[in-house]
Design a protein around this motif. Structure first.
Motif, PDB file in Angstrom:
ATOM      1  N   PHE A   1      14.648   9.730  16.453  1.00  0.00           N
ATOM      2  CA  PHE A   1      15.105   8.816  15.402  1.00  0.00           C
ATOM      3  C   PHE A   1      14.463   9.200  14.078  1.00  0.00           C
ATOM      4  O   PHE A   1      13.279   9.519  14.021  1.00  0.00           O
ATOM      5  CB  PHE A   1      14.716   7.379  15.769  1.00  0.00           C
ATOM      6  N   THR A   2      15.257   9.188  12.999  1.00  0.00           N
ATOM      7  CA  THR A   2      14.727   9.502  11.673  1.00  0.00           C
ATOM      8  C   THR A   2      14.653   8.234  10.834  1.00  0.00           C
ATOM      9  O   THR A   2      15.683   7.672  10.469  1.00  0.00           O
ATOM     10  CB  THR A   2      15.641  10.515  10.951  1.00  0.00           C
ATOM     11  N   PRO A   3      13.447   7.745  10.541  1.00  0.00           N
ATOM     12  CA  PRO A   3      13.334   6.527   9.742  1.00  0.00           C
ATOM     13  C   PRO A   3      13.956   6.690   8.356  1.00  0.00           C
ATOM     14  O   PRO A   3      13.891   7.759   7.753  1.00  0.00           O
ATOM     15  CB  PRO A   3      11.821   6.319   9.609  1.00  0.00           C
ATOM     16  N   THR A   4      14.555   5.613   7.873  1.00  0.00           N
ATOM     17  CA  THR A   4      15.129   5.598   6.524  1.00  0.00           C
ATOM     18  C   THR A   4      14.269   4.760   5.588  1.00  0.00           C
ATOM     19  O   THR A   4      14.431   4.806   4.385  1.00  0.00           O
ATOM     20  CB  THR A   4      16.539   4.979   6.548  1.00  0.00           C
ATOM     21  N   HIS A   5      13.343   3.973   6.179  1.00  0.00           N
ATOM     22  CA  HIS A   5      12.519   3.065   5.386  1.00  0.00           C
ATOM     23  C   HIS A   5      11.042   3.416   5.482  1.00  0.00           C
ATOM     24  O   HIS A   5      10.545   3.760   6.548  1.00  0.00           O
ATOM     25  CB  HIS A   5      12.736   1.618   5.840  1.00  0.00           C
ATOM     26  N   PHE A   6      10.392   3.285   4.349  1.00  0.00           N
ATOM     27  CA  PHE A   6       8.985   3.652   4.220  1.00  0.00           C
ATOM     28  C   PHE A   6       8.234   2.457   3.642  1.00  0.00           C
ATOM     29  O   PHE A   6       8.675   1.848   2.670  1.00  0.00           O
ATOM     30  CB  PHE A   6       8.913   4.884   3.303  1.00  0.00           C
ATOM     31  N   ARG A   7       7.137   2.103   4.293  1.00  0.00           N
ATOM     32  CA  ARG A   7       6.275   1.044   3.744  1.00  0.00           C
ATOM     33  C   ARG A   7       4.926   1.673   3.395  1.00  0.00           C
ATOM     34  O   ARG A   7       4.195   2.116   4.276  1.00  0.00           O
ATOM     35  CB  ARG A   7       6.079  -0.093   4.740  1.00  0.00           C
ATOM     36  N   PRO A   8       4.597   1.733   2.101  1.00  0.00           N
ATOM     37  CA  PRO A   8       3.324   2.340   1.713  1.00  0.00           C
ATOM     38  C   PRO A   8       2.141   1.481   2.161  1.00  0.00           C
ATOM     39  O   PRO A   8       2.212   0.250   2.052  1.00  0.00           O
ATOM     40  CB  PRO A   8       3.404   2.394   0.183  1.00  0.00           C
ATOM     41  N   PRO A   9       1.084   2.101   2.687  1.00  0.00           N
ATOM     42  CA  PRO A   9      -0.099   1.324   3.046  1.00  0.00           C
ATOM     43  C   PRO A   9      -0.587   0.494   1.856  1.00  0.00           C
ATOM     44  O   PRO A   9      -0.590   0.982   0.720  1.00  0.00           O
ATOM     45  CB  PRO A   9      -1.123   2.401   3.406  1.00  0.00           C
ATOM     46  N   TYR A  10      -0.968  -0.737   2.112  1.00  0.00           N
ATOM     47  CA  TYR A  10      -1.434  -1.699   1.087  1.00  0.00           C
ATOM     48  C   TYR A  10      -0.345  -1.996   0.054  1.00  0.00           C
ATOM     49  O   TYR A  10      -0.623  -2.587  -0.989  1.00  0.00           O
ATOM     50  CB  TYR A  10      -2.699  -1.201   0.360  1.00  0.00           C
ATOM     51  N   GLY A  11       0.883  -1.546   0.306  1.00  0.00           N
ATOM     52  CA  GLY A  11       1.961  -1.738  -0.670  1.00  0.00           C
ATOM     53  C   GLY A  11       1.783  -0.873  -1.903  1.00  0.00           C
ATOM     54  O   GLY A  11       2.445  -1.077  -2.913  1.00  0.00           O
ATOM     55  N   GLY A  12       0.889   0.119  -1.816  1.00  0.00           N
ATOM     56  CA  GLY A  12       0.558   0.924  -3.001  1.00  0.00           C
ATOM     57  C   GLY A  12       1.392   2.182  -3.118  1.00  0.00           C
ATOM     58  O   GLY A  12       1.266   3.100  -2.317  1.00  0.00           O
ATOM     59  N   THR A  13       2.248   2.205  -4.124  1.00  0.00           N
ATOM     60  CA  THR A  13       3.042   3.407  -4.360  1.00  0.00           C
ATOM     61  C   THR A  13       3.397   3.476  -5.835  1.00  0.00           C
ATOM     62  O   THR A  13       3.038   2.601  -6.615  1.00  0.00           O
ATOM     63  CB  THR A  13       4.306   3.415  -3.474  1.00  0.00           C
ATOM     64  N   ASN A  14       4.080   4.550  -6.234  1.00  0.00           N
ATOM     65  CA  ASN A  14       4.548   4.654  -7.623  1.00  0.00           C
ATOM     66  C   ASN A  14       5.860   5.442  -7.646  1.00  0.00           C
ATOM     67  O   ASN A  14       6.309   5.942  -6.609  1.00  0.00           O
ATOM     68  CB  ASN A  14       3.487   5.319  -8.515  1.00  0.00           C
ATOM     69  N   GLY A  15       6.454   5.524  -8.805  1.00  0.00           N
ATOM     70  CA  GLY A  15       7.754   6.172  -8.944  1.00  0.00           C
ATOM     71  C   GLY A  15       7.760   7.615  -8.475  1.00  0.00           C
ATOM     72  O   GLY A  15       8.729   8.074  -7.874  1.00  0.00           O
TER      73      GLY A  15
END
Length: 225
Positions: free
Chosen positions: A121-135
């Motif tokens: 299975f290839t995930p389509t959704h990504f959840r960044p640890p601690y909700g920390g991400t940027n553009g």
């Protein structure tokens, strides 16, 4: 080959066809919630949640860590078997915005490969640890970023009753709930929540299903105006 011929004479294929839509069908007119579980998989606690989902005909999304999938690759097929979704939660749970871009992307891409290898299975959704991400990170990983609406901080309050009560009083239709499937207390809370929300008439959907549910509702709204 002969077996297949026999099967065609029987009403079995018809039953199979009926079964499939049941698993992924949801009602845009009925309220819905997405339960999500981070940092697993963990055989005992994840399995407990999967059993409760199955009993209540609900689905959820499991945002797994690549490092844990390497320990428990078989768990991914158990998750998928119940019509649940697997999301990517990085390899080792760092705050990605503190890493060089290349390393941050590697955290996600390596995990994609590990998940694909373990489950097909290839995930389509990504959840960044601690909700920390940027553009920059989002553009580089090119996946849907999934955050959350309701956070009972179950990692901090290791109390099943508190966590269950928090979610039941704060969650409403169309929202995404954050939990962690690595604690016994969270798994026990999840069992309570799954039963209770189902009783209250909620559909328990995966993150992808909730997106489709929202799209269908928006379309219906346009038709009604």
């Amino acid at each position: 080959k002969e077996k297949n011929k026999n099967e065609k004479k029987e009403p079995i294929p018809k039953r199979k066809i009926v079964k499939l839509p049941k698993q992924s069908a949801f009602n845009p007119n009925q309220k819905a919630i997405a339960l999500t579980f981070d940092d697993g998989p963990n055989p005992s606690t994840t399995s407990k949640i999967l059993n409760a989902l199955k009993e209540n005909k609900g689905h959820a999304t499991f945002f797994v860590l690549g490092s844990r999938v390497q320990y428990y690759p078989d768990m991914l097929n158990k998750i998928r078997k119940g019509g649940n979704e697997i999301g990517n939660h990085s390899y080792s749970h760092p705050l990605l915005t503190r890493l060089p871009l290349k390393q941050a992307v590697k955290q996600v891409e390596e995990t994609q490969q590990i998940i694909e290898k373990a489950s097909g299975f290839t995930p389509t959704h990504f959840r960044p640890p601690y909700g920390g991400t940027n553009g920059q990170i989002n553009a580089a990983v090119n996946m849907k970023v999934t955050l959350w609406d309701v956070d009972p901080e179950d990692w901090k309050y290791r109390n099943s009753q508190y966590v269950a009560n928090y979610i039941l009083t704060h969650a409403s239709s169309g929202e995404t709930v954050l939990m962690h499937d690595i604690y016994d207390t969270s798994a026990n809370a999840a069992v309570t929540i799954i039963k209770e929300l189902t009783k209250q008439g909620y559909q328990l959907l995966t993150v992808s299903e909730l997106e489709q549910w929202k799209e269908l509702r928006a379309k219906k709204g346009e038709l009604n105006t």
